[in-house]
Scaffold this motif. Sequence first.
Motif, short mmCIF file in Angstrom:
data_model
loop_
_atom_site.label_atom_id
_atom_site.label_comp_id
_atom_site.label_asym_id
_atom_site.label_seq_id
_atom_site.Cartn_x
_atom_site.Cartn_y
_atom_site.Cartn_z
N SER A 67 0.83 -1.22 0.00
CA SER A 67 0.00 0.00 0.00
C SER A 67 0.86 1.27 0.00
N SER A 68 2.13 1.13 0.43
CA SER A 68 3.02 2.30 0.47
C SER A 68 3.55 2.67 -0.91
N ILE A 69 3.36 1.80 -1.89
CA ILE A 69 3.93 2.03 -3.22
C ILE A 69 3.36 3.29 -3.86
N ILE A 70 2.16 3.67 -3.50
CA ILE A 70 1.56 4.89 -4.04
C ILE A 70 2.44 6.11 -3.74
N GLU A 71 3.14 6.08 -2.61
CA GLU A 71 4.06 7.17 -2.27
C GLU A 71 5.48 6.89 -2.76
N LEU A 72 5.94 5.66 -2.59
CA LEU A 72 7.28 5.31 -3.04
C LEU A 72 7.47 5.57 -4.54
N GLN A 73 6.43 5.25 -5.31
CA GLN A 73 6.49 5.43 -6.76
C GLN A 73 6.77 6.87 -7.15
N ALA A 117 21.36 25.54 2.03
CA ALA A 117 21.11 26.87 1.47
C ALA A 117 20.83 26.86 -0.02
N GLU A 118 21.56 26.03 -0.77
CA GLU A 118 21.51 26.11 -2.23
C GLU A 118 20.65 25.04 -2.89
N VAL A 119 20.18 24.08 -2.11
CA VAL A 119 19.27 23.07 -2.65
C VAL A 119 17.97 23.03 -1.86
N LEU A 120 18.06 22.72 -0.55
CA LEU A 120 16.85 22.54 0.25
C LEU A 120 16.04 23.82 0.42
N LEU A 121 16.70 24.97 0.35
CA LEU A 121 15.97 26.22 0.53
C LEU A 121 15.90 27.06 -0.74
N LYS A 122 16.16 26.41 -1.89
CA LYS A 122 16.05 27.10 -3.17
C LYS A 122 14.69 26.82 -3.79
N PHE A 123 13.90 27.84 -3.99
CA PHE A 123 12.55 27.68 -4.52
C PHE A 123 12.52 26.94 -5.86
N PRO A 124 13.43 27.26 -6.82
CA PRO A 124 13.38 26.55 -8.10
C PRO A 124 13.53 25.03 -7.97
N VAL A 125 14.17 24.57 -6.90
CA VAL A 125 14.32 23.13 -6.66
C VAL A 125 13.11 22.58 -5.91
N ILE A 126 12.79 23.21 -4.79
CA ILE A 126 11.78 22.66 -3.87
C ILE A 126 10.36 22.81 -4.39
N GLN A 127 10.11 23.72 -5.31
CA GLN A 127 8.74 23.85 -5.86
C GLN A 127 8.30 22.56 -6.56
N HIS A 128 9.25 21.74 -6.98
CA HIS A 128 8.92 20.50 -7.68
C HIS A 128 8.82 19.30 -6.74
N PHE A 129 9.18 19.48 -5.47
CA PHE A 129 9.16 18.36 -4.53
C PHE A 129 7.72 18.08 -4.08
N SER A 130 7.43 16.81 -3.86
CA SER A 130 6.07 16.41 -3.48
C SER A 130 6.04 15.79 -2.09
N PHE A 131 4.86 15.85 -1.48
CA PHE A 131 4.70 15.41 -0.09
C PHE A 131 3.57 14.40 0.03
N GLY A 132 3.75 13.48 0.96
CA GLY A 132 2.71 12.49 1.26
C GLY A 132 2.60 12.33 2.76
N THR A 133 2.45 11.10 3.21
CA THR A 133 2.36 10.87 4.65
C THR A 133 3.70 10.45 5.26
N MET A 134 4.56 9.83 4.44
CA MET A 134 5.87 9.44 4.96
C MET A 134 6.80 10.64 5.06
N LEU A 135 6.71 11.53 4.10
CA LEU A 135 7.43 12.82 4.16
C LEU A 135 6.36 13.90 4.05
N SER A 136 5.94 14.38 5.21
CA SER A 136 4.76 15.24 5.29
C SER A 136 5.10 16.73 5.38
N ILE A 137 4.24 17.54 4.80
CA ILE A 137 4.39 19.00 4.89
C ILE A 137 3.91 19.53 6.25
N ASN A 138 3.25 18.67 7.04
CA ASN A 138 2.77 19.10 8.35
C ASN A 138 3.93 19.54 9.23
#
Length: 305
Positions: free
Chosen positions: A114-120, A280-301
């Motif tokens: 059932s976790s494959i929906i996020e792993l994928q 500073a240059e990857v994790l907090l760069k908007f052009p990179v992080i705008q494409h990152f997605s969130f689920g329950t294993m890695l949550s935006i909460n």
Amino acid sequence: MSSSHAYTLLKKEIKTIADLSRWQKSQAFKEYQAFIETLNNAVKGKKVSDDIEETPQCKKLLELLDTLSMWIDEIPPVDQPQRFGNKAYRTWLERLTVNSETLLKNIIEEKDWSSIIELQGYFNDGFGNSTRIDYGTGHEMNFASFLCCLFKLRYLTDQDYEAVVLRVFCRYLTLMRKLQTVYKMEPAGSHGVWGLDDFQFLPFIWGSSQLISHSLKPEAFIDPVVAKKSSHDFMFMACIAYINEVKTGPFAEHSNILWGISSIPHWTKVNSGLLKMYKAEVLLKFPVIQHFSFGTMLSINPAEV
């Protein structure tokens, strides 16, 4: 993650620069950063050539990456007018996307399917972009997130830390270099990895950790002979050797940030500086992080204090 956990489709949440503060306070940010640092500590002073335990789980991941490499051999580049961005890459990535559910079912236990929906989501985005035929640190981050989620599922455990970096991630790097070379992929973003390297960042972090307390000093890596000779033992040196293969001209001109790093006296300082630079240059760069997605294993909460 419990067997009754409700997984969900991944969703993009960082839509404006203001959302970066939400990301920085999130559970995903806290856990991803801790994951990178944990693996960083695990490979301190360790060589790729060291005798490292490979659990059956790690061996399955290596076989998975070998399958993806074999597909490159089965899907040769097509003849086309433009030199870069060979369209055969789209065929390769489509095969991966179509088959990823089956590939992942082959490596994890049925109770966790059932976790494959996020792993994928993380897995599919870990090898580049089909439209632009490019690859960069955002894609690298997706593959690292895929590995992080496997730890959260307890598919991988503490005893896999070293092998995940020095076996699985190294095999991933080999695959990515093959993709870049065969299909002439472009770096994602006009500055690649913001001046450090066109495609990767993590192997420089973990690779510099490997070199802590080693007799080789940072100034040595600008010597192509030294980099080549040490490339089988240290990820950092393998990155430099690859740069020397694909770029021409003075090192100080085509890799100026790395040239500057070579003047730092100790690998401990190089390593801590690269961890800060990655944030500073990857994790907090908007052009990179705008494409990152969130689920329950890695949550935006928000992260728990």
